[in-house]
Design an enzyme around this catalytic site. Sequence first.
Site, short mmCIF file in Angstrom:
data_model
loop_
_atom_site.label_atom_id
_atom_site.label_comp_id
_atom_site.label_asym_id
_atom_site.label_seq_id
_atom_site.Cartn_x
_atom_site.Cartn_y
_atom_site.Cartn_z
N ARG A 1 -12.98 5.39 9.65
CA ARG A 1 -12.45 6.41 8.30
C ARG A 1 -13.56 5.92 7.19
O ARG A 1 -13.66 6.93 6.46
CB ARG A 1 -11.14 5.66 8.15
CG ARG A 1 -10.04 6.60 7.84
CD ARG A 1 -8.68 6.27 7.39
NE ARG A 1 -8.05 5.25 8.25
CZ ARG A 1 -7.29 4.38 8.04
NH1 ARG A 1 -6.94 4.23 6.72
NH2 ARG A 1 -6.99 3.62 8.75
N ARG A 2 -13.86 4.74 7.17
CA ARG A 2 -15.06 4.62 6.04
C ARG A 2 -16.10 5.49 6.29
O ARG A 2 -16.77 5.94 5.32
CB ARG A 2 -15.51 3.15 6.02
CG ARG A 2 -14.15 1.99 5.62
CD ARG A 2 -13.93 2.10 4.05
NE ARG A 2 -13.33 3.22 3.59
CZ ARG A 2 -11.81 3.25 3.85
NH1 ARG A 2 -11.33 2.30 4.45
NH2 ARG A 2 -11.08 4.40 3.34
N ASP B 1 0.80 -1.21 -0.12
CA ASP B 1 -0.14 0.09 0.03
C ASP B 1 0.99 0.94 -0.01
O ASP B 1 1.94 1.00 0.39
CB ASP B 1 -0.94 -0.04 1.26
CG ASP B 1 -2.04 -0.68 1.13
OD1 ASP B 1 -2.12 -1.46 0.49
OD2 ASP B 1 -2.79 -1.14 2.33
N MET B 2 0.19 2.27 -0.27
CA MET B 2 1.03 3.59 -0.34
C MET B 2 0.38 4.46 0.85
O MET B 2 -0.70 4.59 0.78
CB MET B 2 1.00 4.37 -1.68
CG MET B 2 1.95 5.34 -1.94
SD MET B 2 3.59 5.22 -1.48
CE MET B 2 3.93 4.46 -3.28
N ARG C 1 -1.23 -0.49 -8.67
CA ARG C 1 -2.63 -0.35 -8.34
C ARG C 1 -2.66 1.41 -8.10
O ARG C 1 -1.89 2.15 -7.69
CB ARG C 1 -2.81 -0.50 -7.20
CG ARG C 1 -4.14 -0.22 -6.59
CD ARG C 1 -4.58 -0.40 -4.94
NE ARG C 1 -4.19 -1.68 -4.40
CZ ARG C 1 -3.63 -2.05 -3.24
NH1 ARG C 1 -3.41 -1.00 -2.50
NH2 ARG C 1 -3.52 -2.89 -3.04
N GLN D 1 -0.74 7.01 -6.16
CA GLN D 1 -1.68 8.02 -5.92
C GLN D 1 -1.81 9.06 -6.95
O GLN D 1 -0.75 9.73 -7.14
CB GLN D 1 -1.56 8.56 -4.57
CG GLN D 1 -1.57 7.46 -3.44
CD GLN D 1 -0.82 7.92 -2.22
OE1 GLN D 1 0.51 8.62 -2.24
NE2 GLN D 1 -1.31 7.30 -0.98
#
Length: 278
Positions: A259-260, A107-108, A158, A137
Amino acid sequence: MIPPIASKFVAGETPAEALDHTRELNDRNVKVILNLLGEHYHDRGPADEDAEAYLRLLEGIDGSGLGACVSVKPSQIGLDAGTQVFRENVERIVDHAAERDLFVWIDMEDHTTTDATLDVYEELARKHEGGVGVCIQANLHRTADDLERLADVPGKVRLVKGAYDEPESVALTEKSAVDAAYEEYLEYMFEHFEGGIAVGSHDPAMISLAKDLHDEYGTDFEIQMLMGVREDAQYDLAEEYEVYQYVPYGGKWLSYFYRRVMERKENLLFAARAIIGG
Ligand code: FAD
């Protein structure tokens, strides 16, 4: 135990629950990216513990016949404790996965981590061709250069819009500008990458563009969405395209769920509806 309201977005607290969820999705032709929740460990101890949890998770996936891979956060496996700690842990995880023919995503996180993340990714992608991928991103000003650098690296990328609140000096802050950048980068990837494109977005406009670009350039791609978001679209798309659901699990579910809900208040409503069956 995870309360039902959060279980729309998080598969459970244990790897066994995450693998059960994977089985259900695989039955619907959707593959899974498993993520053990956790981030920003400043000491080596917890970073090593989570790295070891990933090793055990990979052993659980191996031999289960499930269509699943894993995604790790750099600060979860040691970046905040030092680049070398991150490098050692991610290498252990990718080596372990490669021995089992399994895939690892990185992930970034925020822009201060991009250089270290890409350097380690590039090193490992060249070591284990086709075994590792990284997130990029669209909101960051640097992304055009990063995509040019990654075009020849033998791994997957991604593309996401970007989840971190970044300063104007390093990132686009208007949503319309981020959307336009996403479209531009997607087109660049379909034109210049040999494959390994992952469209990490729930946005129907971006998915439709990816389908058109695939028709135009023929480049392979997959679609990735989060657990609990547009799941019906995931099942529909999986009839024709390769679709992965990003599935978080683990004891640290509360901040993820928060967060969601904060990024889209309707998520609370969706979660509530899922429980009451409305
Ligand atoms: P948005 O711009 O949020 O939404 C566009 C449209 O999509 C909406 O108008 C709506 O039509 C539809 N939509 C969006 N959400 C919903 C919903 N809940 N229900 C119904 N329709 C909806 N970010 C990072 O910074 N680093 C990462 O490593 C990272 N990994 C990710 C991995 C995956 C698999 C995914 C899907 C996202 C990841 N992200 C990551 C998050 C990403 O950067 C965005 O913040 C997030 O995906 C929201 O952008 P979006 O493209 O989905 O569309």
